[in-house]
Design an enzyme around this catalytic site. Structure first.
Site, short mmCIF file in Angstrom:
data_model
loop_
_atom_site.label_atom_id
_atom_site.label_comp_id
_atom_site.label_asym_id
_atom_site.label_seq_id
_atom_site.Cartn_x
_atom_site.Cartn_y
_atom_site.Cartn_z
N SER A 189 -5.26 2.67 10.54
CA SER A 189 -5.50 1.39 9.91
C SER A 189 -6.83 0.80 10.39
CB SER A 189 -4.32 0.45 10.17
OG SER A 189 -4.39 -0.71 9.40
N ASP A 344 -0.60 3.04 -0.93
CA ASP A 344 -1.37 2.25 0.03
C ASP A 344 -2.63 1.76 -0.67
OD1 ASP A 344 -2.66 1.16 2.21
OD2 ASP A 344 -2.99 3.06 3.26
N HIS A 374 1.34 2.42 3.90
CA HIS A 374 0.58 1.98 5.07
C HIS A 374 1.51 1.69 6.25
CE1 HIS A 374 -3.33 0.70 6.59
NE2 HIS A 374 -2.66 -0.16 7.34
#
Length: 405
Positions: A189, A344, A374
């Site tokens: 991320s 995502d 995600h």
């Protein structure tokens, strides 16, 4: 006593109602998703956490970010007899080093891990399970970097800390039984953003060895176009819904949240900027199979706003948007592993970065999780209740890549 029970239930109901008043985005998970119900549960649990954080701050009990940090840190795992775990300081940066106890011939590979959390939460403790698991499974020395967090330490402190820790480790790798030629940077991320930025910052340095590889796990890589196919297709799919992506980014940079809608429309990009970024962000660079779930080309560009451009300047720096880095740097990057998730909003960032790297002759391994979302890899290190099959598959692919380094 009988009166206390309904009063208690009423109080709980009011708290729950207030929490969801502050954070209740609607989810839209495709019917074909095999663990659909489980993802819905995760969505509502996360919404409750975000809403509770806002409520507690409004009540003056604790800050929003403090609550989210405490929740993400969770309960630490038990001791691991298969690893030597040390808390160290690299140039004033806290790190935790994981060394497998198993014997080995020669020096091990070393992996620096930069955790996610949008620069505001996440920690060494939150990623303890992830780093332990990968260190054991790949017989690698892992270094989890405890970079300082915003808002106490404003952006770009997070990048600077990660770069400082990486350089220190590269110069002292042999002290930890690590081959300096086998050092890898890795993150998920926003940690993937930091990974890409650190790799870019190292390409022209002569005082440290070259990185062996970088591993980017569903990274955020650009803040110029929020209307890519993945942003459209996954706008309401947990856990990183479209609006939340912008809100978290603005909070990280300590910017006015009222700019969310105009940023989504692209009013922060000038005509000159559009022309520059088009060659890197063109939808034509995304394979056709990733557009089959639907994509509507945006209409005429939103009116450019000088005020918004000034506000969003940090958004377009390579430190924050590594995909927008110049070709001269991209061409010198190491071998790369990119993990993307079908469900995502950041999927296309990874796909576009893959294209840029390959265009410059960089070897790229893509792991695309068809049912990934995600955060799924982060959850894979937890028990059966929390983990998803996509995350387990992602972990296996990361392990396989690391063993080849």
């Amino acid at each position: 006593m009988e009166l206390l029970i309904p009063i208690f239930l009423l109080a709980v109901t009011l708290v729950v109602a207030m929490v969801f008043y502050y954070e209740h985005p609607v989810a839209n998970i495709p019917p074909g998703f095999s663990e659909r119900r489980k993802l819905y549960v995760l969505h509502y649990v996360m919404n409750f956490g975000f809403g509770m954080a806002i409520l507690l701050e409004k009540l003056g009990i604790m800050s929003e970010v403090s609550f989210l940090r405490a929740i993400m840190d969770g309960i630490p795992p038990l001791k691991d007899k298969r690893l030597i775990i040390k808390d160290l300081i690299f140039e004033n940066i806290q790190v935790r080093l994981y060394q497998p106890k198993t014997s080995t011939t020669g020096q091990r590979r070393g992996v620096l891990y930069f955790h996610g959390g949008v620069g505001r939460f996440g920690s060494i403790r939150a990623y303890e399970r992830t780093c332990r698991y990968l260190a054991r499974k790949t017989n690698s020395v892992f270094v989890s970097v405890g970079y300082r967090l915003a808002p106490e330490y404003p952006y770009p402190t997070q990048f600077q800390d990660c770069l400082t820790a990486t350089i220190h480790f590269m110069k002292t790798a042999q002290d930890y039984g690590v081959d300096p030629a086998r050092i890898i940077v890795c993150g998920d991320s926003s940690g993937g953003t930091l990974t890409a930025a650190v790799a870019q910052a190292l390409v022209n340095r002569k005082d440290v060895p070259k990185l062996r590889a970088q591993i980017l796990i569903y990274p955020f890589l650009q803040a110029a176009d929020f209307n890519l196919p993945s942003y459209q297709q996954n706008a309401k799919i947990p856990v990183l819904i479209r609006e939340r992506t912008l809100i978290l980014g603005l909070k990280y940079l300590n910017k006015d949240l009222s700019a969310v809608n105009t940023l989504l429309e692209g009013s922060h990009i000038s005509e000159k900027g559009r022309q520059k970024y088009h060659k890197w962000l063109s939808v034509d660079n995304i394979p056709h199979e990733f557009k089959t779930r639907g994509y509507t080309p945006p209409g005429p560009p939103a009116p450019f706003s000088d005020e918004l451009y000034e506000l969003a300047k940090p958004f377009l720096e390579p430190l924050f948007s590594p995909l927008l880095c110049e070709d001269s740097v991209i061409a010198q990057l190491p071998e790369t592993f990119i993990l993307t998730c079908e469900y995502d909003v950041l999927r296309d960032d990874g796909l576009l970065y893959k294209k840029r790297l390959e265009d410059h002759g960089i070897k790229v391994t893509l792991c695309h999780l068809e049912e990934g979302f995600h955060g799924t890899v982060f959850l894979a290190a937890y028990g059966k209740v929390a983990r998803f099959q996509s995350g387990i598959k992602g972990m296996e692919k990361i392990q396989k890549f690391l063993r080849l380094m």
